[in-house]
Design a protein around this motif. Sequence first.
Motif, PDB file in Angstrom:
ATOM      1  N   THR A   6       0.846  -1.192   0.000  1.00 26.54           N
ATOM      2  CA  THR A   6       0.000   0.000   0.000  1.00 26.54           C
ATOM      3  C   THR A   6       0.880   1.239   0.000  1.00 26.54           C
ATOM      4  O   THR A   6       1.613   1.479   0.956  1.00 26.54           O
ATOM      5  CB  THR A   6      -0.934  -0.007   1.231  1.00 26.54           C
ATOM      6  N   LEU A   7       0.786   2.006  -1.073  1.00 24.24           N
ATOM      7  CA  LEU A   7       1.555   3.240  -1.200  1.00 24.24           C
ATOM      8  C   LEU A   7       0.610   4.403  -1.450  1.00 24.24           C
ATOM      9  O   LEU A   7      -0.355   4.278  -2.199  1.00 24.24           O
ATOM     10  CB  LEU A   7       2.525   3.152  -2.386  1.00 24.24           C
ATOM     11  N   GLY A   8       0.884   5.524  -0.840  1.00 27.76           N
ATOM     12  CA  GLY A   8       0.142   6.733  -1.148  1.00 27.76           C
ATOM     13  C   GLY A   8      -0.971   7.048  -0.178  1.00 27.76           C
ATOM     14  O   GLY A   8      -1.183   6.370   0.824  1.00 27.76           O
ATOM     15  N   SER A   9      -1.684   8.093  -0.495  1.00 29.43           N
ATOM     16  CA  SER A   9      -2.724   8.642   0.363  1.00 29.43           C
ATOM     17  C   SER A   9      -4.087   8.222  -0.153  1.00 29.43           C
ATOM     18  O   SER A   9      -4.255   7.112  -0.656  1.00 29.43           O
ATOM     19  CB  SER A   9      -2.586  10.171   0.404  1.00 29.43           C
ATOM     20  N   GLY A  10      -5.061   9.094  -0.031  1.00 28.15           N
ATOM     21  CA  GLY A  10      -6.398   8.765  -0.498  1.00 28.15           C
ATOM     22  C   GLY A  10      -7.340   9.941  -0.375  1.00 28.15           C
ATOM     23  O   GLY A  10      -6.916  11.084  -0.182  1.00 28.15           O
ATOM     24  N   LYS A  11      -8.627   9.638  -0.451  1.00 28.93           N
ATOM     25  CA  LYS A  11      -9.666  10.658  -0.387  1.00 28.93           C
ATOM     26  C   LYS A  11     -10.567  10.387   0.810  1.00 28.93           C
ATOM     27  O   LYS A  11     -10.844   9.237   1.137  1.00 28.93           O
ATOM     28  CB  LYS A  11     -10.495  10.651  -1.669  1.00 28.93           C
ATOM     29  N   LEU A  12     -11.048  11.477   1.424  1.00 30.37           N
ATOM     30  CA  LEU A  12     -11.899  11.379   2.605  1.00 30.37           C
ATOM     31  C   LEU A  12     -13.316  11.821   2.259  1.00 30.37           C
ATOM     32  O   LEU A  12     -13.514  12.892   1.673  1.00 30.37           O
ATOM     33  CB  LEU A  12     -11.347  12.251   3.740  1.00 30.37           C
ATOM     34  N   GLU A  28     -19.215   7.832  -2.337  1.00 31.99           N
ATOM     35  CA  GLU A  28     -18.004   8.428  -2.900  1.00 31.99           C
ATOM     36  C   GLU A  28     -18.319   9.388  -4.045  1.00 31.99           C
ATOM     37  O   GLU A  28     -17.925   9.181  -5.188  1.00 31.99           O
ATOM     38  CB  GLU A  28     -17.067   7.301  -3.346  1.00 31.99           C
ATOM     39  N   THR A  29     -19.009  10.476  -3.700  1.00 27.76           N
ATOM     40  CA  THR A  29     -19.348  11.509  -4.677  1.00 27.76           C
ATOM     41  C   THR A  29     -18.646  12.809  -4.304  1.00 27.76           C
ATOM     42  O   THR A  29     -18.210  12.986  -3.156  1.00 27.76           O
ATOM     43  CB  THR A  29     -20.869  11.755  -4.720  1.00 27.76           C
ATOM     44  N   GLU A  30     -18.580  13.714  -5.245  1.00 27.03           N
ATOM     45  CA  GLU A  30     -17.950  15.016  -4.989  1.00 27.03           C
ATOM     46  C   GLU A  30     -18.656  15.760  -3.862  1.00 27.03           C
ATOM     47  O   GLU A  30     -18.023  16.441  -3.055  1.00 27.03           O
ATOM     48  CB  GLU A  30     -17.925  15.855  -6.268  1.00 27.03           C
ATOM     49  N   ALA A  31     -19.969  15.624  -3.761  1.00 27.23           N
ATOM     50  CA  ALA A  31     -20.730  16.305  -2.704  1.00 27.23           C
ATOM     51  C   ALA A  31     -20.342  15.818  -1.310  1.00 27.23           C
ATOM     52  O   ALA A  31     -20.447  16.566  -0.340  1.00 27.23           O
ATOM     53  CB  ALA A  31     -22.228  16.100  -2.922  1.00 27.23           C
ATOM     54  N   ASN A  32     -19.864  14.581  -1.192  1.00 28.49           N
ATOM     55  CA  ASN A  32     -19.486  14.017   0.110  1.00 28.49           C
ATOM     56  C   ASN A  32     -17.979  14.076   0.362  1.00 28.49           C
ATOM     57  O   ASN A  32     -17.518  13.678   1.436  1.00 28.49           O
ATOM     58  CB  ASN A  32     -19.967  12.562   0.210  1.00 28.49           C
ATOM     59  N   HIS A  33     -17.218  14.543  -0.638  1.00 33.26           N
ATOM     60  CA  HIS A  33     -15.765  14.661  -0.489  1.00 33.26           C
ATOM     61  C   HIS A  33     -15.474  15.828   0.458  1.00 33.26           C
ATOM     62  O   HIS A  33     -15.894  16.949   0.210  1.00 33.26           O
ATOM     63  CB  HIS A  33     -15.121  14.889  -1.861  1.00 33.26           C
ATOM     64  N   VAL A  34     -14.789  15.543   1.561  1.00 30.56           N
ATOM     65  CA  VAL A  34     -14.581  16.557   2.601  1.00 30.56           C
ATOM     66  C   VAL A  34     -13.516  17.558   2.212  1.00 30.56           C
ATOM     67  O   VAL A  34     -13.630  18.735   2.529  1.00 30.56           O
ATOM     68  CB  VAL A  34     -14.215  15.881   3.944  1.00 30.56           C
ATOM     69  N   GLY A  35     -12.479  17.121   1.539  1.00 31.90           N
ATOM     70  CA  GLY A  35     -11.391  18.005   1.141  1.00 31.90           C
ATOM     71  C   GLY A  35     -10.163  17.178   0.820  1.00 31.90           C
ATOM     72  O   GLY A  35     -10.102  15.986   1.122  1.00 31.90           O
ATOM     73  N   ALA A  36      -9.187  17.808   0.202  1.00 31.51           N
ATOM     74  CA  ALA A  36      -7.939  17.124  -0.100  1.00 31.51           C
ATOM     75  C   ALA A  36      -7.204  16.818   1.196  1.00 31.51           C
ATOM     76  O   ALA A  36      -7.228  17.613   2.139  1.00 31.51           O
ATOM     77  CB  ALA A  36      -7.077  17.989  -1.018  1.00 31.51           C
ATOM     78  N   THR A  37      -6.546  15.679   1.235  1.00 27.07           N
ATOM     79  CA  THR A  37      -5.827  15.288   2.447  1.00 27.07           C
ATOM     80  C   THR A  37      -4.359  15.683   2.358  1.00 27.07           C
ATOM     81  O   THR A  37      -3.796  15.836   1.281  1.00 27.07           O
ATOM     82  CB  THR A  37      -5.934  13.770   2.687  1.00 27.07           C
ATOM     83  N   LYS A  38      -3.769  15.840   3.516  1.00 28.64           N
ATOM     84  CA  LYS A  38      -2.336  16.131   3.649  1.00 28.64           C
ATOM     85  C   LYS A  38      -1.786  15.134   4.661  1.00 28.64           C
ATOM     86  O   LYS A  38      -2.334  14.992   5.752  1.00 28.64           O
ATOM     87  CB  LYS A  38      -2.150  17.579   4.134  1.00 28.64           C
ATOM     88  N   ASN A  39      -0.749  14.409   4.299  1.00 25.02           N
ATOM     89  CA  ASN A  39      -0.134  13.389   5.146  1.00 25.02           C
ATOM     90  C   ASN A  39      -1.042  12.186   5.361  1.00 25.02           C
ATOM     91  O   ASN A  39      -0.949  11.499   6.379  1.00 25.02           O
ATOM     92  CB  ASN A  39       0.331  13.969   6.488  1.00 25.02           C
ATOM     93  N   GLY A  40      -1.935  11.921   4.432  1.00 25.89           N
ATOM     94  CA  GLY A  40      -2.717  10.696   4.444  1.00 25.89           C
ATOM     95  C   GLY A  40      -3.653  10.555   5.620  1.00 25.89           C
ATOM     96  O   GLY A  40      -4.232  11.525   6.096  1.00 25.89           O
ATOM     97  N   ALA A  41      -3.797   9.319   6.075  1.00 34.65           N
ATOM     98  CA  ALA A  41      -4.677   9.005   7.198  1.00 34.65           C
ATOM     99  C   ALA A  41      -4.059   7.863   7.993  1.00 34.65           C
ATOM    100  O   ALA A  41      -3.303   7.062   7.445  1.00 34.65           O
ATOM    101  CB  ALA A  41      -6.066   8.620   6.705  1.00 34.65           C
TER     102      ALA A  41
END
Length: 187
Positions: A6-12, A28-41
Amino acid sequence: MVEKITLGSGKLYMVEFTGEIPADATFETEANHVGATKNGATLAYTAETYEAIDDSGAYRKTITTKETVTLATGLFTWDGTTLAKLCSTARVTTTTGKRTTKIGGIANDNGKSYAIRFVHEDVEEGDMRVTIVGKNTAGLSIAFAPGAETTLGPTFTAKALDDDGTLVIIDEEIPTTPEPGGNEQST
């Protein structure tokens, strides 16, 4: 069986929890996307146990007495509507050209829980979805610093999302094509 690297980050994504986890395409729609992540999860599972041992140490029994699941992430892009999902006392009003977010006042607690999903996208080995139900329990800290982005650091604490007491669901897409060398993955 082949394990994934597992490499990389993702979407919240977040949606108000109404008793059921939405289907992937709905969640998993744009309306429910909280924002871009920084440093993953970071997903953390911790357990407290009780161990009963006889005086000779020959007999013992260990039981789990408490479980905790948290999902911590950094949000790189956000606005007042994001703050309202992260703080249960936040209220947002929007007028022409202006959004106002008020935070605080225990009487303003909305009591909402959210279905929270972190999606790690991997076109080669298949996506992974981490889903919990809960709310941000880390409060808010908004640092406006010269020369650095302002990143929010919510930590969501899970509550049971079903009658079985499930705290987290991890869904992995598993490739169904044969591996090089003729070995097939089994499910």
